[in-house]
Scaffold this motif. Structure first.
Motif, mmCIF file in Angstrom:
data_model
loop_
_atom_site.group_PDB
_atom_site.id
_atom_site.type_symbol
_atom_site.label_atom_id
_atom_site.label_comp_id
_atom_site.label_asym_id
_atom_site.label_seq_id
_atom_site.Cartn_x
_atom_site.Cartn_y
_atom_site.Cartn_z
ATOM 1 N N PRO A 71 0.831 -1.214 0.000
ATOM 2 C CA PRO A 71 0.000 0.000 0.000
ATOM 3 C C PRO A 71 0.857 1.253 0.000
ATOM 4 C CG PRO A 71 0.142 -0.894 2.213
ATOM 5 C CD PRO A 71 0.849 -1.872 1.314
ATOM 6 N N ASN A 72 0.264 2.360 -0.393
ATOM 7 C CA ASN A 72 0.930 3.643 -0.248
ATOM 8 C C ASN A 72 0.826 4.089 1.198
ATOM 9 O OD1 ASN A 72 1.772 3.868 -2.842
ATOM 10 N ND2 ASN A 72 0.656 5.746 -3.310
ATOM 11 N N LEU A 73 1.926 4.600 1.738
ATOM 12 C CA LEU A 73 1.986 5.073 3.110
ATOM 13 C C LEU A 73 2.515 6.499 3.108
ATOM 14 C CD1 LEU A 73 3.641 1.888 4.678
ATOM 15 C CD2 LEU A 73 1.225 2.539 4.847
ATOM 16 N N PHE A 74 1.915 7.353 3.912
ATOM 17 C CA PHE A 74 2.289 8.765 3.921
ATOM 18 C C PHE A 74 2.140 9.293 5.336
ATOM 19 C CE2 PHE A 74 0.641 13.197 3.620
ATOM 20 C CZ PHE A 74 1.784 13.799 3.102
ATOM 21 N N ARG A 75 3.219 9.863 5.875
ATOM 22 C CA ARG A 75 3.136 10.383 7.235
ATOM 23 C C ARG A 75 2.472 11.748 7.260
ATOM 24 N NH1 ARG A 75 7.648 11.680 12.000
ATOM 25 N NH2 ARG A 75 6.049 12.399 13.474
ATOM 26 N N ILE A 76 1.540 11.920 8.172
ATOM 27 C CA ILE A 76 0.914 13.215 8.417
ATOM 28 C C ILE A 76 1.444 13.724 9.746
ATOM 29 C CG2 ILE A 76 -1.259 14.417 8.864
ATOM 30 C CD1 ILE A 76 -2.625 12.523 6.988
ATOM 31 N N GLY A 77 2.239 14.776 9.688
ATOM 32 C CA GLY A 77 2.819 15.308 10.910
ATOM 33 C C GLY A 77 4.254 15.766 10.689
ATOM 34 N N GLU A 78 4.958 16.038 11.770
ATOM 35 C CA GLU A 78 6.335 16.524 11.759
ATOM 36 C C GLU A 78 6.479 17.765 10.889
ATOM 37 O OE1 GLU A 78 10.692 14.326 11.885
ATOM 38 O OE2 GLU A 78 9.340 13.808 10.238
ATOM 39 N N PRO A 79 5.675 18.807 11.140
ATOM 40 C CA PRO A 79 5.741 20.011 10.299
ATOM 41 C C PRO A 79 7.093 20.709 10.332
ATOM 42 C CG PRO A 79 4.402 20.390 12.261
ATOM 43 C CD PRO A 79 4.660 18.928 12.197
ATOM 44 N N ALA A 80 7.869 20.535 11.424
ATOM 45 C CA ALA A 80 9.183 21.182 11.503
ATOM 46 C C ALA A 80 10.091 20.736 10.366
ATOM 47 C CB ALA A 80 9.836 20.882 12.847
ATOM 48 N N ARG A 81 9.849 19.536 9.839
ATOM 49 C CA ARG A 81 10.666 19.015 8.739
ATOM 50 C C ARG A 81 10.523 19.878 7.492
ATOM 51 N NH1 ARG A 81 9.365 14.464 5.062
ATOM 52 N NH2 ARG A 81 7.438 14.225 6.251
ATOM 53 N N PHE A 82 9.415 20.612 7.372
ATOM 54 C CA PHE A 82 9.140 21.386 6.170
ATOM 55 C C PHE A 82 9.469 22.868 6.349
ATOM 56 C CE2 PHE A 82 6.285 17.732 6.267
ATOM 57 C CZ PHE A 82 6.580 17.142 5.051
ATOM 58 N N ARG A 83 10.116 23.240 7.446
ATOM 59 C CA ARG A 83 10.519 24.631 7.657
ATOM 60 C C ARG A 83 11.778 24.928 6.850
ATOM 61 N NH1 ARG A 83 8.638 27.248 12.359
ATOM 62 N NH2 ARG A 83 10.706 28.070 12.828
ATOM 63 N N ALA A 94 10.382 2.427 6.444
ATOM 64 C CA ALA A 94 11.833 2.397 6.606
ATOM 65 C C ALA A 94 12.440 1.197 5.892
ATOM 66 C CB ALA A 94 12.184 2.369 8.093
ATOM 67 N N ALA A 95 11.777 0.049 5.982
ATOM 68 C CA ALA A 95 12.286 -1.158 5.322
ATOM 69 C C ALA A 95 12.293 -0.991 3.806
ATOM 70 C CB ALA A 95 11.444 -2.365 5.726
ATOM 71 N N ARG A 96 11.261 -0.364 3.267
ATOM 72 C CA ARG A 96 11.196 -0.148 1.815
ATOM 73 C C ARG A 96 12.331 0.759 1.352
ATOM 74 N NH1 ARG A 96 4.905 1.431 0.684
ATOM 75 N NH2 ARG A 96 3.890 -0.392 1.611
ATOM 76 N N ILE A 97 12.538 1.852 2.092
ATOM 77 C CA ILE A 97 13.575 2.816 1.709
ATOM 78 C C ILE A 97 14.952 2.170 1.809
ATOM 79 C CG2 ILE A 97 14.672 4.992 2.363
ATOM 80 C CD1 ILE A 97 11.895 5.976 3.205
ATOM 81 N N ALA A 98 15.156 1.386 2.858
ATOM 82 C CA ALA A 98 16.432 0.695 3.019
ATOM 83 C C ALA A 98 16.673 -0.277 1.867
ATOM 84 C CB ALA A 98 16.456 -0.043 4.352
ATOM 85 N N ALA A 99 15.630 -0.950 1.435
ATOM 86 C CA ALA A 99 15.760 -1.911 0.334
ATOM 87 C C ALA A 99 16.147 -1.214 -0.965
ATOM 88 C CB ALA A 99 14.460 -2.678 0.147
ATOM 89 N N THR A 129 17.587 5.891 6.026
ATOM 90 C CA THR A 129 16.442 5.755 6.935
ATOM 91 C C THR A 129 16.714 6.357 8.309
ATOM 92 O OG1 THR A 129 17.168 3.581 7.733
ATOM 93 C CG2 THR A 129 15.754 3.631 5.770
ATOM 94 N N SER A 130 17.825 7.066 8.447
ATOM 95 C CA SER A 130 18.226 7.547 9.772
ATOM 96 C C SER A 130 17.266 8.573 10.357
ATOM 97 C CB SER A 130 19.640 8.148 9.713
ATOM 98 O OG SER A 130 19.675 9.283 8.863
ATOM 99 N N ARG A 131 16.470 9.227 9.499
ATOM 100 C CA ARG A 131 15.573 10.268 9.997
ATOM 101 C C ARG A 131 14.110 9.829 10.036
ATOM 102 N NH1 ARG A 131 18.073 15.840 7.296
ATOM 103 N NH2 ARG A 131 20.260 15.380 7.811
ATOM 104 N N ILE A 132 13.864 8.559 9.854
ATOM 105 C CA ILE A 132 12.503 8.050 9.916
ATOM 106 C C ILE A 132 12.190 7.623 11.349
ATOM 107 C CG2 ILE A 132 10.901 6.269 9.132
ATOM 108 C CD1 ILE A 132 12.324 6.241 6.489
ATOM 109 N N ILE A 133 11.199 8.259 11.953
ATOM 110 C CA ILE A 133 10.791 7.959 13.317
ATOM 111 C C ILE A 133 9.789 6.805 13.283
ATOM 112 C CG2 ILE A 133 9.832 8.905 15.443
ATOM 113 C CD1 ILE A 133 12.422 10.235 14.464
ATOM 114 N N THR A 134 10.025 5.797 14.095
ATOM 115 C CA THR A 134 9.142 4.628 14.090
ATOM 116 C C THR A 134 8.422 4.411 15.412
ATOM 117 O OG1 THR A 134 11.015 3.206 14.686
ATOM 118 C CG2 THR A 134 10.531 3.446 12.331
#
Length: 312
Positions: A102-114, A189-194, A199-204
């Motif tokens: 499936p498609n996955l999309f994080r909603i949140g972490e607005p500071a990342r877009f500053r 994170a697993a998809r990006i690593a593959a 993946t160091s900045r992906i919060i899980t």
């Protein structure tokens, strides 16, 4: 009839105050307008030649497929030298979404877009920077998604219940929090690593909200009903507009490809609306996010208000 003004740039893409970069991002609206104009011409001609609802339905189906093909070709001819918008990843614009992927999309972490924000590896947060349209947009939708959980359930998953024109209820996009969101983040994170990505900045863990596509059977039914809604003969312009508004919500619940579904849907909606309505309809810059986190009735009400405002 169709111009770049029909395609307001998504605020989520404007992550910098640099005017030159913003101008490049805004320039994609011209490509969308040209694609929608060509699609409108083809669709309007097909509808004029049609003799029954079956032919009208095939015309809209062909137009939607043509919009998907345009988005893939635009990606394949991208001039970006690297990154997620480079031609290297063009195949993702025709890779289908499946139940296993499936498609996955994080909603949140607005500071990342500053603009100017920096990553602090000790706190694993973004620090500093100044607000942008992207950070403000993400902050607003994080609040909307949080409110949706408070309003609708106590669990970790809220599904958009989609009322179809034939009377059935289908499950559209899903909002995830808690363990469901943690699982989505780990999968991302697993998809990006593959793919060899960082993946160091992906919060899980912690407070997360993710959006995920629904099951394939539901998405297929929703898309079919969206096309049928547009193809149907409606008794008056007001009814036609309502059908277009409802179809817009349905289409955003039923993406078919891993990348590019938003631009595909925008181009198709403007071309379809221009073929059915007295003038091209109006989109809002965050139409995709609204469809993800709003209920069907709220989304339709808000998009209808945008039409009324444009005509004043």
């Amino acid at each position: 009839m169709i111009t770049a003004a029909c395609f307001p740039v998504p605020g989520l893409l404007l992550r910098t105050h640099d005017e030159a970069t913003q101008q490049i991002i805004r320039g994609f609206a011209q490509h969308q307008a040209r694609a929608a104009s060509r699609l409108h011409h083809t669709l309007a001609s097909a509808l004029h030649r049609s003799h029954d609802i079956a032919e009208r339905t095939r015309a809209f189906e062909a137009a939607f497929t043509a919009a998907e093909d345009w988005r893939y070709r635009a990606a394949a001819s991208s001039q970006h030298p690297d990154g997620r918008y480079s031609a290297r990843w063009a195949d993702r614009f025709r890779t289908p979404i499946t139940d296993d992927n499936p498609n996955l999309f994080r909603i949140g972490e607005p500071a990342r877009f500053r603009d100017g924000a920096t990553w602090d590896p000790d706190t694993r947060t973004y620090q500093g920077g100044t607000d942008t349209p992207a950070s403000r947009t993400m902050r607003a939708f994080e609040e909307h998604a949080t409110a949706r959980f408070l309003q609708t359930c106590k669990g970790d998953v809220v599904s958009n219940r989609v009322a179809l024109p034939d009377g059935r209820i289908a499950e559209g996009m899903r909002l995830l929090r808690g363990s469901a969101a943690h699982q989505a983040a780990a999968e991302m994170a697993a998809r990006i690593a593959a793919r060899g990505g960082d993946t160091s900045r992906i919060i899980t863990n912690g407070h997360l909200i993710y959006c995920a596509t629904g099951l394939e059977a539901d998405r297929h039914a929703i898309l079919h009903q969206a096309i049928a809604l547009l193809a149907a003969e409606h008794p008056a312009p007001a009814a036609t507009l309502t059908a277009w508004l409802q179809a817009a919500y349905l289409l955003y619940q039923a993406p078919r490809t891993k990348r590019g579904a938003d631009a595909t849907t925008r181009v198709f909606l403007i071309a379809a609306g221009a073929s059915l309505l007295p003038s091209p309809p109006v989109l809002v810059h965050d139409v995709d996010l609204r469809a993800y986190v709003r209920t069907q009735n709220t989304f339709v009400t808000e998009l209808r208000a945008a039409q009324n405002g444009a005509n004043q």
